[in-house]
Structures are given as C-alpha cells and as structure tokens.
Motif scaffolding. Sequence first.
Motif, PDB file in Angstrom:
ATOM      1  N   LYS A 253      80.781  44.054  67.047  1.00  0.00           N
ATOM      2  CA  LYS A 253      81.413  45.297  66.621  1.00  0.00           C
ATOM      3  C   LYS A 253      80.916  46.439  67.511  1.00  0.00           C
ATOM      4  CE  LYS A 253      82.054  43.981  61.785  1.00  0.00           C
ATOM      5  NZ  LYS A 253      81.787  44.330  60.366  1.00  0.00           N
ATOM      6  N   PRO A 254      81.423  46.502  68.769  1.00  0.00           N
ATOM      7  CA  PRO A 254      80.901  47.503  69.714  1.00  0.00           C
ATOM      8  C   PRO A 254      81.151  48.930  69.237  1.00  0.00           C
ATOM      9  CG  PRO A 254      82.935  46.555  70.538  1.00  0.00           C
ATOM     10  CD  PRO A 254      82.556  45.748  69.320  1.00  0.00           C
ATOM     11  N   LEU A 255      80.203  49.800  69.560  1.00  0.00           N
ATOM     12  CA  LEU A 255      80.410  51.221  69.305  1.00  0.00           C
ATOM     13  C   LEU A 255      81.476  51.739  70.258  1.00  0.00           C
ATOM     14  CD1 LEU A 255      76.689  52.367  68.892  1.00  0.00           C
ATOM     15  CD2 LEU A 255      78.296  51.563  67.146  1.00  0.00           C
ATOM     16  N   THR A 256      82.155  52.805  69.862  1.00  0.00           N
ATOM     17  CA  THR A 256      83.280  53.301  70.650  1.00  0.00           C
ATOM     18  C   THR A 256      83.059  54.750  71.079  1.00  0.00           C
ATOM     19  OG1 THR A 256      84.463  53.963  68.640  1.00  0.00           O
ATOM     20  CG2 THR A 256      84.912  51.749  69.526  1.00  0.00           C
ATOM     21  N   CYS A 257      83.707  55.106  72.157  1.00  0.00           N
ATOM     22  CA  CYS A 257      83.640  56.475  72.690  1.00  0.00           C
ATOM     23  C   CYS A 257      84.253  57.440  71.686  1.00  0.00           C
ATOM     24  CB  CYS A 257      84.383  56.536  74.020  1.00  0.00           C
ATOM     25  SG  CYS A 257      84.595  58.210  74.668  1.00  0.00           S
ATOM     26  N   ILE A 258      83.586  58.541  71.430  1.00  0.00           N
ATOM     27  CA  ILE A 258      84.100  59.490  70.433  1.00  0.00           C
ATOM     28  C   ILE A 258      85.314  60.256  70.956  1.00  0.00           C
ATOM     29  CG2 ILE A 258      81.745  59.747  69.533  1.00  0.00           C
ATOM     30  CD1 ILE A 258      81.844  62.673  70.564  1.00  0.00           C
ATOM     31  N   TYR A 259      85.547  60.237  72.261  1.00  0.00           N
ATOM     32  CA  TYR A 259      86.645  61.001  72.838  1.00  0.00           C
ATOM     33  C   TYR A 259      87.900  60.166  73.059  1.00  0.00           C
ATOM     34  CZ  TYR A 259      82.626  63.982  73.909  1.00  0.00           C
ATOM     35  OH  TYR A 259      81.482  64.727  73.820  1.00  0.00           O
ATOM     36  N   PRO A 293      82.003  56.715  82.184  1.00  0.00           N
ATOM     37  CA  PRO A 293      81.722  57.695  83.248  1.00  0.00           C
ATOM     38  C   PRO A 293      82.896  58.616  83.557  1.00  0.00           C
ATOM     39  CG  PRO A 293      80.786  55.571  83.815  1.00  0.00           C
ATOM     40  CD  PRO A 293      81.585  55.351  82.561  1.00  0.00           C
ATOM     41  N   ALA A 294      84.117  58.090  83.561  1.00  0.00           N
ATOM     42  CA  ALA A 294      85.276  58.931  83.876  1.00  0.00           C
ATOM     43  C   ALA A 294      85.492  60.001  82.814  1.00  0.00           C
ATOM     44  CB  ALA A 294      86.531  58.065  84.019  1.00  0.00           C
ATOM     45  N   VAL A 295      85.226  59.657  81.566  1.00  0.00           N
ATOM     46  CA  VAL A 295      85.379  60.627  80.479  1.00  0.00           C
ATOM     47  C   VAL A 295      84.314  61.708  80.602  1.00  0.00           C
ATOM     48  CG1 VAL A 295      85.343  60.937  77.979  1.00  0.00           C
ATOM     49  CG2 VAL A 295      86.397  58.894  78.972  1.00  0.00           C
ATOM     50  N   ASN A 296      83.096  61.295  80.885  1.00  0.00           N
ATOM     51  CA  ASN A 296      82.010  62.262  81.037  1.00  0.00           C
ATOM     52  C   ASN A 296      82.287  63.220  82.191  1.00  0.00           C
ATOM     53  OD1 ASN A 296      79.253  63.253  80.482  1.00  0.00           O
ATOM     54  ND2 ASN A 296      78.795  62.380  82.480  1.00  0.00           N
ATOM     55  N   HIS A 302      82.528  71.467  79.428  1.00  0.00           N
ATOM     56  CA  HIS A 302      83.370  71.971  78.352  1.00  0.00           C
ATOM     57  C   HIS A 302      82.779  71.608  76.993  1.00  0.00           C
ATOM     58  CE1 HIS A 302      86.690  71.530  81.566  1.00  0.00           C
ATOM     59  NE2 HIS A 302      86.382  72.811  81.449  1.00  0.00           N
ATOM     60  N   ILE A 303      83.207  72.315  75.973  1.00  0.00           N
ATOM     61  CA  ILE A 303      82.777  72.051  74.605  1.00  0.00           C
ATOM     62  C   ILE A 303      83.888  71.282  73.895  1.00  0.00           C
ATOM     63  CG2 ILE A 303      82.129  73.101  72.406  1.00  0.00           C
ATOM     64  CD1 ILE A 303      81.127  75.499  74.047  1.00  0.00           C
ATOM     65  N   PRO A 304      83.562  70.159  73.274  1.00  0.00           N
ATOM     66  CA  PRO A 304      84.606  69.352  72.636  1.00  0.00           C
ATOM     67  C   PRO A 304      85.305  70.082  71.491  1.00  0.00           C
ATOM     68  CG  PRO A 304      82.567  68.099  72.875  1.00  0.00           C
ATOM     69  CD  PRO A 304      82.239  69.538  73.160  1.00  0.00           C
ATOM     70  N   SER A 305      86.498  69.636  71.209  1.00  0.00           N
ATOM     71  CA  SER A 305      87.219  70.128  70.042  1.00  0.00           C
ATOM     72  C   SER A 305      86.390  69.895  68.788  1.00  0.00           C
ATOM     73  CB  SER A 305      88.556  69.384  69.924  1.00  0.00           C
ATOM     74  OG  SER A 305      89.122  69.558  68.645  1.00  0.00           O
ATOM     75  N   GLY A 306      86.500  70.801  67.839  1.00  0.00           N
ATOM     76  CA  GLY A 306      85.767  70.664  66.586  1.00  0.00           C
ATOM     77  C   GLY A 306      86.092  69.386  65.837  1.00  0.00           C
ATOM     78  N   ASP A 307      87.265  68.796  66.127  1.00  0.00           N
ATOM     79  CA  ASP A 307      87.635  67.542  65.474  1.00  0.00           C
ATOM     80  C   ASP A 307      86.669  66.419  65.831  1.00  0.00           C
ATOM     81  OD1 ASP A 307      89.823  68.871  64.459  1.00  0.00           O
ATOM     82  OD2 ASP A 307      91.189  68.172  66.029  1.00  0.00           O
ATOM     83  N   HIS A 308      85.933  66.575  66.941  1.00  0.00           N
ATOM     84  CA  HIS A 308      85.036  65.519  67.388  1.00  0.00           C
ATOM     85  C   HIS A 308      83.657  65.578  66.727  1.00  0.00           C
ATOM     86  CE1 HIS A 308      87.663  63.709  70.273  1.00  0.00           C
ATOM     87  NE2 HIS A 308      87.779  64.795  71.011  1.00  0.00           N
ATOM     88  N   GLY A 380      87.207  73.533  72.738  1.00  0.00           N
ATOM     89  CA  GLY A 380      88.431  72.838  72.354  1.00  0.00           C
ATOM     90  C   GLY A 380      88.822  71.710  73.279  1.00  0.00           C
ATOM     91  N   TRP A 381      87.876  71.196  74.062  1.00  0.00           N
ATOM     92  CA  TRP A 381      88.204  70.146  75.027  1.00  0.00           C
ATOM     93  C   TRP A 381      88.563  68.836  74.324  1.00  0.00           C
ATOM     94  CZ3 TRP A 381      86.085  65.321  75.973  1.00  0.00           C
ATOM     95  CH2 TRP A 381      86.498  64.687  77.153  1.00  0.00           C
ATOM     96  N   ALA A 382      89.573  68.150  74.865  1.00  0.00           N
ATOM     97  CA  ALA A 382      89.937  66.802  74.420  1.00  0.00           C
ATOM     98  C   ALA A 382      90.321  66.002  75.656  1.00  0.00           C
ATOM     99  CB  ALA A 382      91.079  66.844  73.414  1.00  0.00           C
ATOM    100  N   TYR A 383      89.946  64.782  75.715  1.00  0.00           N
ATOM    101  CA  TYR A 383      90.203  63.962  76.894  1.00  0.00           C
ATOM    102  C   TYR A 383      91.708  63.790  77.093  1.00  0.00           C
ATOM    103  CZ  TYR A 383      89.891  60.195  80.307  1.00  0.00           C
ATOM    104  OH  TYR A 383      90.008  59.429  81.441  1.00  0.00           O
ATOM    105  N   GLY A 384      92.147  64.032  78.327  1.00  0.00           N
ATOM    106  CA  GLY A 384      93.554  63.908  78.662  1.00  0.00           C
ATOM    107  C   GLY A 384      94.370  65.133  78.347  1.00  0.00           C
TER     108      GLY A 384
END
Length: 388
Positions: A253-259, A293-296, A302-308, A380-384
Amino acid sequence: MLEHDPAPFPEQDGLNIAALTGLFRNTTNSYKFVFFLALLELLKRHQFDPERPYPYTEITIEMLSAVWFAHTFFKLSFGAQDTITQKLDALGLDFTASESLSTREQSALRRAIANSDLKSALRLMDFVPYRLQIPFLEPQLRDIDKGAWMTFERAMPAIVNSHFQTVRPLYHYDSDNWKECTAIHWHPDWVRYLEQHQGIIHGWACWHWLAYMQRRNPNTPGLPNKLFPPSKRESVNKQSRYWREILNAAGDKPLTCIYTGEPLSPKHFALDHYLPWSFVVHDQLWNLIPAPPAVNASKSNHIPSGDHLRDLVDLQYDGLQIARRIFSPREFDRFTEDYIADLHLPSTETLLNYGELFNAYARTVEPLVTLATNQGFTSGWAYGSDDH
C-alpha cells in the motif's frame, strides 16, 4: 526579539568610540545599516586601503547587492518609508542565483547592478553619507537644523572637511560643495581601528540591522538567516533516509504524492518543502514530504493550495505511524522532536493522534501561509495549473 545591545567597542586614544556606538540612534529606515555594512565590505575587499577614494557609485552598488538577497529571495519588508527596495526593483535586473548566493554569484550580481541605470539609485547618496556622521560632530552641528532635509545635507561636507583633522570623523568628502561630492575618503586612524576590530564591529552592525528588520517583520520565521545568504545549504541526508525507509516499509500500500496522487517510489523521490524553504529557512521534517522530482521542480517556491493541507497531514500521519513501527524508540524520538517542538504538541501520543496532529498543523501552517502570501510568495499552487 533581541533584548540587549552587544558589548561596547575597545577604546582607542584619539578616536571618538562613543560616536561610533551611536551611529544607529534615531534610525527610522534601513539606509544607515546597509550603508555602513557596505562600507565595511568595501574596506575589506580593498584590503583596508585608506588612500583610495570610495566612490558613491561603488557604495550604491554594494548597498543594492547587500539587500538583494533579503528582498528578492526572501521578500522581507524594509519598512513603509524605506525606498531602497523600490530602487532595486526599478533596475529590472534579469538575475537569478542559488539559495546560497556564492561568491561568484555575488560578483555577478554587482556587475548586473553596475550595468544598470543607477541614476535613481544614486539618490541614496543624497543624505545617508552625511546623516551617518552626526554623532561625531554634535558640537559643530548645534546651530544646524538637522530636521531641515537638504539644508542640513548641503552644509555637512564643508563642516566635516573643515574639522576632519581635529574631530576625526570616519571620513571626509571629495568636495565642500554638496552637489559636487562623489566619493568619501576614510580617516586612516579609523581604517586601522576597523581592520583591527572588524569582527566585533561587523557583528554589532548586523545585530542592529537585525533588530530593525525584526520590528518590521515580527512574525517572519528564521529572520536571522534571511538577511545574508548562507555559505551553503545544510545536508538533508537524515530527512531523506527517514522518508526512504518509510516508503520502503509501506509495502503493498504505497504512500502517494499529495499533489498528484501517484505512488511514491523509495528509489526516486525529491524532498518537497510544503512551505517554501525560502520562507521558513529550515529543513524540519514536519514541513518536508516526498514528491516526484518533476512535481517538486514545478512547485518551486510556491505555496500549495489550501486544499492540500489535509493531504499533507494524511501523508505525515501515515509516515509517523510507519516510523513508530520501523525505528527504534530512540531514533523515533530523534526524528520527531522537531514535530513536537514546532507544532507545539505536548507529547508523542498527541503526535500520533490524527485529530491532534491535524489541529496542530492547521494552527501552525495557516497563519504562516497568510504571512508568506502577504510577503509576496505565490499561493494557491496546484500541479498542472495553467497559472504556474
């Protein structure tokens, strides 16, 4: 906050040491601190040569380069009335540097500033070279209205120059006419004194500038590390090991990227600062999570969206549960001491309670996000996202 002034300087026959310690009295802007630190840096760079002139243009370039890191990289406030950062922004520099701003990069920054239009920036020299020396000439200035801006400055060159050999202020000017002043000339006795005691004097000036900046950035984390570029970033080997072993132990059950939601690989991940390093200036585990690495690279500072935020807590909680299982009690305590201290949790038991952990993150992270956003960090950053 800083609470006491560092120890006074060593006495020296013939030099007004009390005036030196009074340089920063009644200071309402950053100019005196930055100007004096620029002078110390130029003296050091030129081997404390008392014979050469120190041109206003050279001093201006050094002042602007001195504030570039704190202003551009860390977005610190210099005060509502302070214009030095406005003059720096007006140059429109096309310059980027690493988080440690190497010696080579510092030289490149000075060249970039020197190659810009400095006409407006040179207005800094209209007053600070004269105001700084007031403590040395109090009796001679008794009948001069120091509050009369420009009238006072226009009078200073002739007053200083005429009393240079007797009063011995730090430096004199290359003209008695304010409009024609283009450089300062150091008093050789002061150059020798500054060279002999450069460590304590530089530290004292930095202390006063830090106190000034703390009053204008009262809630900014890591402020002492934001005024000057670090010589190098600290290693994150310990933090990488922590997350690598957790990811390895996650099993089927691998951990997943939060983004992105994609599975995290223990063999290929980057450590992401949820709140940007350039804001928090630390590598504490509570703010570090694994990410592709590409997501990072895309997230940058940037600061992630509050949803994260909940995603962050979910990943940290899962990681802590695994860490409690795979590490020895001593190692676990060593890895998690910063969680407990920085998130203001009373014990390990509350750290391992999801509700307590989420509330602690919300209390800690949300005000910091607001502060970082107010300082100019993009939120408010979100990947993509098309915006980033």
